[in-house]
Design a protein around this motif. Structure first.
Motif, PDB file in Angstrom:
ATOM      1  N   LYS A  21      73.779 -25.779  37.126  1.00  0.00           N
ATOM      2  CA  LYS A  21      75.049 -25.046  37.830  1.00  0.00           C
ATOM      3  C   LYS A  21      75.021 -25.588  39.173  1.00  0.00           C
ATOM      4  CE  LYS A  21      75.271 -20.635  37.395  1.00  0.00           C
ATOM      5  NZ  LYS A  21      75.100 -18.880  37.405  1.00  0.00           N
ATOM      6  N   LEU A  22      74.104 -25.762  39.901  1.00  0.00           N
ATOM      7  CA  LEU A  22      74.043 -26.255  41.419  1.00  0.00           C
ATOM      8  C   LEU A  22      74.613 -27.967  41.206  1.00  0.00           C
ATOM      9  CD1 LEU A  22      73.009 -26.510  44.209  1.00  0.00           C
ATOM     10  CD2 LEU A  22      70.962 -27.213  43.562  1.00  0.00           C
ATOM     11  N   LEU A  23      74.253 -28.517  40.160  1.00  0.00           N
ATOM     12  CA  LEU A  23      74.450 -29.969  40.211  1.00  0.00           C
ATOM     13  C   LEU A  23      75.960 -29.901  39.851  1.00  0.00           C
ATOM     14  CD1 LEU A  23      71.730 -31.707  38.299  1.00  0.00           C
ATOM     15  CD2 LEU A  23      72.133 -31.679  40.783  1.00  0.00           C
ATOM     16  N   ASP A  24      76.437 -29.259  38.755  1.00  0.00           N
ATOM     17  CA  ASP A  24      77.854 -29.315  38.513  1.00  0.00           C
ATOM     18  C   ASP A  24      78.646 -28.749  39.812  1.00  0.00           C
ATOM     19  OD1 ASP A  24      77.190 -29.997  36.117  1.00  0.00           O
ATOM     20  OD2 ASP A  24      77.561 -28.089  35.103  1.00  0.00           O
ATOM     21  N   ALA A  25      78.385 -27.600  40.634  1.00  0.00           N
ATOM     22  CA  ALA A  25      78.959 -27.436  41.570  1.00  0.00           C
ATOM     23  C   ALA A  25      79.358 -28.573  42.703  1.00  0.00           C
ATOM     24  CB  ALA A  25      78.303 -25.926  42.120  1.00  0.00           C
ATOM     25  N   TYR A  26      78.064 -28.982  42.982  1.00  0.00           N
ATOM     26  CA  TYR A  26      77.947 -30.068  43.915  1.00  0.00           C
ATOM     27  C   TYR A  26      78.912 -31.351  43.662  1.00  0.00           C
ATOM     28  CZ  TYR A  26      76.215 -33.458  47.241  1.00  0.00           C
ATOM     29  OH  TYR A  26      76.429 -34.590  48.014  1.00  0.00           O
ATOM     30  N   ALA A  27      78.874 -31.956  42.316  1.00  0.00           N
ATOM     31  CA  ALA A  27      79.667 -32.795  41.826  1.00  0.00           C
ATOM     32  C   ALA A  27      81.202 -32.686  41.958  1.00  0.00           C
ATOM     33  CB  ALA A  27      79.221 -33.150  40.040  1.00  0.00           C
ATOM     34  N   ALA A  28      81.470 -31.235  42.002  1.00  0.00           N
ATOM     35  CA  ALA A  28      82.850 -31.182  42.091  1.00  0.00           C
ATOM     36  C   ALA A  28      83.346 -31.194  43.512  1.00  0.00           C
ATOM     37  CB  ALA A  28      83.339 -29.729  41.633  1.00  0.00           C
ATOM     38  N   GLU A  29      82.572 -31.406  44.579  1.00  0.00           N
ATOM     39  CA  GLU A  29      82.751 -31.470  45.948  1.00  0.00           C
ATOM     40  C   GLU A  29      83.417 -32.860  46.205  1.00  0.00           C
ATOM     41  OE1 GLU A  29      82.942 -29.017  48.155  1.00  0.00           O
ATOM     42  OE2 GLU A  29      82.253 -27.464  46.600  1.00  0.00           O
ATOM     43  N   PRO A  30      84.502 -32.956  47.130  1.00  0.00           N
ATOM     44  CA  PRO A  30      84.804 -34.122  47.573  1.00  0.00           C
ATOM     45  C   PRO A  30      83.896 -34.872  48.421  1.00  0.00           C
ATOM     46  CG  PRO A  30      86.440 -32.647  48.320  1.00  0.00           C
ATOM     47  CD  PRO A  30      85.051 -31.723  47.729  1.00  0.00           C
ATOM     48  N   GLY A  31      83.765 -36.395  48.071  1.00  0.00           N
ATOM     49  CA  GLY A  31      82.804 -37.238  48.707  1.00  0.00           C
ATOM     50  C   GLY A  31      81.114 -36.898  48.186  1.00  0.00           C
ATOM     51  N   ALA A  32      81.015 -36.060  47.142  1.00  0.00           N
ATOM     52  CA  ALA A  32      79.677 -35.649  46.567  1.00  0.00           C
ATOM     53  C   ALA A  32      78.899 -37.013  46.553  1.00  0.00           C
ATOM     54  CB  ALA A  32      79.733 -34.829  45.624  1.00  0.00           C
ATOM     55  N   ALA A  33      77.458 -36.934  47.000  1.00  0.00           N
ATOM     56  CA  ALA A  33      76.574 -38.143  46.810  1.00  0.00           C
ATOM     57  C   ALA A  33      76.028 -37.965  45.207  1.00  0.00           C
ATOM     58  CB  ALA A  33      75.478 -37.827  47.773  1.00  0.00           C
ATOM     59  N   GLU A  34      75.566 -39.187  44.770  1.00  0.00           N
ATOM     60  CA  GLU A  34      75.118 -39.247  43.489  1.00  0.00           C
ATOM     61  C   GLU A  34      73.449 -38.321  43.605  1.00  0.00           C
ATOM     62  OE1 GLU A  34      72.933 -42.671  40.553  1.00  0.00           O
ATOM     63  OE2 GLU A  34      74.381 -43.286  42.142  1.00  0.00           O
ATOM     64  N   ILE A  35      73.109 -37.654  42.709  1.00  0.00           N
ATOM     65  CA  ILE A  35      71.963 -37.083  42.826  1.00  0.00           C
ATOM     66  C   ILE A  35      70.824 -37.455  41.679  1.00  0.00           C
ATOM     67  CG2 ILE A  35      70.545 -34.818  42.695  1.00  0.00           C
ATOM     68  CD1 ILE A  35      72.954 -33.508  43.854  1.00  0.00           C
ATOM     69  N   GLU A  36      69.715 -38.002  42.107  1.00  0.00           N
ATOM     70  CA  GLU A  36      68.751 -38.451  41.238  1.00  0.00           C
ATOM     71  C   GLU A  36      67.676 -37.613  41.048  1.00  0.00           C
ATOM     72  OE1 GLU A  36      65.086 -41.785  41.051  1.00  0.00           O
ATOM     73  OE2 GLU A  36      66.534 -41.810  42.713  1.00  0.00           O
ATOM     74  N   ILE A  37      67.230 -36.846  39.748  1.00  0.00           N
ATOM     75  CA  ILE A  37      66.385 -35.870  39.818  1.00  0.00           C
ATOM     76  C   ILE A  37      65.115 -36.588  39.598  1.00  0.00           C
ATOM     77  CG2 ILE A  37      65.686 -33.974  38.350  1.00  0.00           C
ATOM     78  CD1 ILE A  37      68.428 -33.802  39.665  1.00  0.00           C
ATOM     79  N   LEU A  38      64.133 -36.144  40.470  1.00  0.00           N
ATOM     80  CA  LEU A  38      62.779 -36.319  40.255  1.00  0.00           C
ATOM     81  C   LEU A  38      61.918 -35.345  39.766  1.00  0.00           C
ATOM     82  CD1 LEU A  38      60.856 -38.812  41.060  1.00  0.00           C
ATOM     83  CD2 LEU A  38      60.610 -37.734  43.288  1.00  0.00           C
ATOM     84  N   LEU A  39      61.647 -35.409  38.321  1.00  0.00           N
ATOM     85  CA  LEU A  39      60.694 -34.213  37.912  1.00  0.00           C
ATOM     86  C   LEU A  39      59.122 -34.497  38.468  1.00  0.00           C
ATOM     87  CD1 LEU A  39      62.100 -34.376  34.255  1.00  0.00           C
ATOM     88  CD2 LEU A  39      62.575 -32.762  36.035  1.00  0.00           C
ATOM     89  N   CYS A  40      58.196 -33.631  38.661  1.00  0.00           N
ATOM     90  CA  CYS A  40      57.110 -33.596  39.058  1.00  0.00           C
ATOM     91  C   CYS A  40      56.321 -32.392  38.631  1.00  0.00           C
ATOM     92  CB  CYS A  40      57.159 -33.438  40.739  1.00  0.00           C
ATOM     93  SG  CYS A  40      58.003 -32.039  41.289  1.00  0.00           S
ATOM     94  N   GLY A  41      55.090 -32.435  38.997  1.00  0.00           N
ATOM     95  CA  GLY A  41      54.193 -31.405  38.471  1.00  0.00           C
ATOM     96  C   GLY A  41      54.149 -30.158  39.552  1.00  0.00           C
ATOM     97  N   MET A  42      53.205 -29.274  39.255  1.00  0.00           N
ATOM     98  CA  MET A  42      53.000 -28.197  39.779  1.00  0.00           C
ATOM     99  C   MET A  42      52.663 -28.251  41.124  1.00  0.00           C
ATOM    100  SD  MET A  42      53.138 -24.754  39.940  1.00  0.00           S
ATOM    101  CE  MET A  42      52.832 -24.020  38.233  1.00  0.00           C
ATOM    102  N   GLY A  43      53.580 -27.784  42.380  1.00  0.00           N
ATOM    103  CA  GLY A  43      53.391 -28.074  43.798  1.00  0.00           C
ATOM    104  C   GLY A  43      53.225 -29.468  44.294  1.00  0.00           C
ATOM    105  N   ASP A  44      54.097 -30.050  43.541  1.00  0.00           N
ATOM    106  CA  ASP A  44      54.153 -31.538  44.001  1.00  0.00           C
ATOM    107  C   ASP A  44      55.507 -31.735  44.855  1.00  0.00           C
ATOM    108  OD1 ASP A  44      51.989 -32.578  42.910  1.00  0.00           O
ATOM    109  OD2 ASP A  44      53.069 -33.203  41.096  1.00  0.00           O
ATOM    110  N   GLN A  45      56.366 -30.478  44.978  1.00  0.00           N
ATOM    111  CA  GLN A  45      57.456 -30.808  45.691  1.00  0.00           C
ATOM    112  C   GLN A  45      57.297 -31.191  47.231  1.00  0.00           C
ATOM    113  OE1 GLN A  45      56.904 -28.500  43.331  1.00  0.00           O
ATOM    114  NE2 GLN A  45      58.510 -27.480  42.569  1.00  0.00           N
ATOM    115  N   ALA A  46      56.456 -30.195  47.670  1.00  0.00           N
ATOM    116  CA  ALA A  46      56.242 -30.138  49.261  1.00  0.00           C
ATOM    117  C   ALA A  46      55.800 -31.771  49.753  1.00  0.00           C
ATOM    118  CB  ALA A  46      55.214 -29.243  49.622  1.00  0.00           C
ATOM    119  N   ARG A  47      54.664 -32.376  48.985  1.00  0.00           N
ATOM    120  CA  ARG A  47      54.419 -33.620  49.302  1.00  0.00           C
ATOM    121  C   ARG A  47      55.631 -34.659  49.123  1.00  0.00           C
ATOM    122  NH1 ARG A  47      49.272 -35.974  49.554  1.00  0.00           N
ATOM    123  NH2 ARG A  47      49.307 -37.996  50.494  1.00  0.00           N
TER     124      ARG A  47
END
Length: 279
Positions: A107-133
């Motif tokens: 839902k977030l990706l679809d809403a953002y893609a509809a915005e003018p000038g939206a950047a391409e978003i690359e999804i980086l899948l990670c393990g538990m707790g890796d996002q902060a690092r």
């Protein structure tokens, strides 16, 4: 202090063995030992206790390990973000735990893609707790994280979804027939221990439950009747027929947030945050 010295120190602090640290760094042991001794002289403290049994961190060494990791992450982030700023590709990297709320992310990706000038978003899948690092070392620009489980210090956040927690049980277990459960009712069950996820430093809380590394492993163990798990209600989206989700009446609610470094000046990040706030 030089970043080279900090890299040397972190290697020794993590390996707690000079020879292994030297091999990891690709250098000989004598110059590594000299560099650590020089760092100790410069700081005026002892960073390691050395004896015949091995090497251990002192109290001062533990403090420097946390600080050094932050400094090295910051240096790596500066390099990565500077290189990205020089490219012509308009792109954001979003880190998210594998198996997290797919519907919310879509839902977030679809809403953002509809915005003018939206950047391409690359999804980086990670393990538990890796996002902060990944946010701190520049591999990711934004991340989906969860309060109160993830460390959010140093990040700005936008709340996306607050939801109940559920117990994920084997379909054949007696508790799976219940319409709701309390935390007390699922704790200390030798026949079905709660699975344990790694903490941010990679260690595990003590307990009888199996140590879990990823969602696939967790799903298999629950289906076999060897473990249960406590997860957000949105985890129902990946359950098998061999699983049952039972609401927990007294577990704290979990809020999924969009997080980004507080110092970020990226217009693309700001645009994604605005979209998130409107959802």
């Amino acid at each position: 202090m030089e970043t080279r010295e900090l890299r040397y120190f972190v290697a020794v602090a993590e390996e707690l063995h000079f020879s292994r640290a030297a091999e990891r760094l690709g250098i000989a042991q004598p110059p590594l030992s000299r560099a650590i001794q020089q760092l100790e002289r410069r700081l005026g403290v002892t960073l390691f206790d050395r004896d015949r049994r091995g090497v251990t961190l002192t109290g001062a060494g533990r403090v420097l390990l946390d600080e050094a990791r932050s400094v090295l992450d910051g240096a790596a982030a500066a390099a990565r973000r500077t290189r990205r700023a020089a490219t012509t590709t308009h792109r954001l990297t979003l880190a998210t735990k594998a198996g997290s709320n797919h519907e919310l992310l879509q839902k977030l990706l679809d809403a953002y893609a509809a915005e003018p000038g939206a950047a391409e978003i690359e999804i980086l899948l990670c393990g538990m707790g890796d996002q902060a690092r990944m946010l701190r070392d520049g591999r990711a620009d934004v991340a989906l994280m969860q309060r109160p489980f993830d460390a959010l210090a140093g990040f700005d956040t936008e709340d996306l979804l607050t939801e109940q927690q559920v117990a994920i049980l084997p379909a054949g277990h007696p508790l799976a027939a219940r319409t709701s459960l309390s935390l007390a009712e699922i704790s200390d069950r030798p026949d079905l221990p709660v699975a344990r996820w790694p903490r941010p430093d990679g260690s595990y809380e003590p307990g009888p439950g199996p140590e879990i590394h990823d969602q696939a492993q967790l799903a298999q163990l629950i289906a076999l009747g060897h473990a249960m798990a406590v997860l957000c209600a949105s985890s129902r989206s990946w359950l098998w027929n061999a699983h049952v989700a039972v609401p927990l009446t007294d577990a704290p609610y979990v809020t999924t947030v969009l997080a980004w470094p507080a110092h970020s000046r990226s217009r693309a990040v700001a645009g994604l945050v605005r979209t998130a706030a409107e959802l």
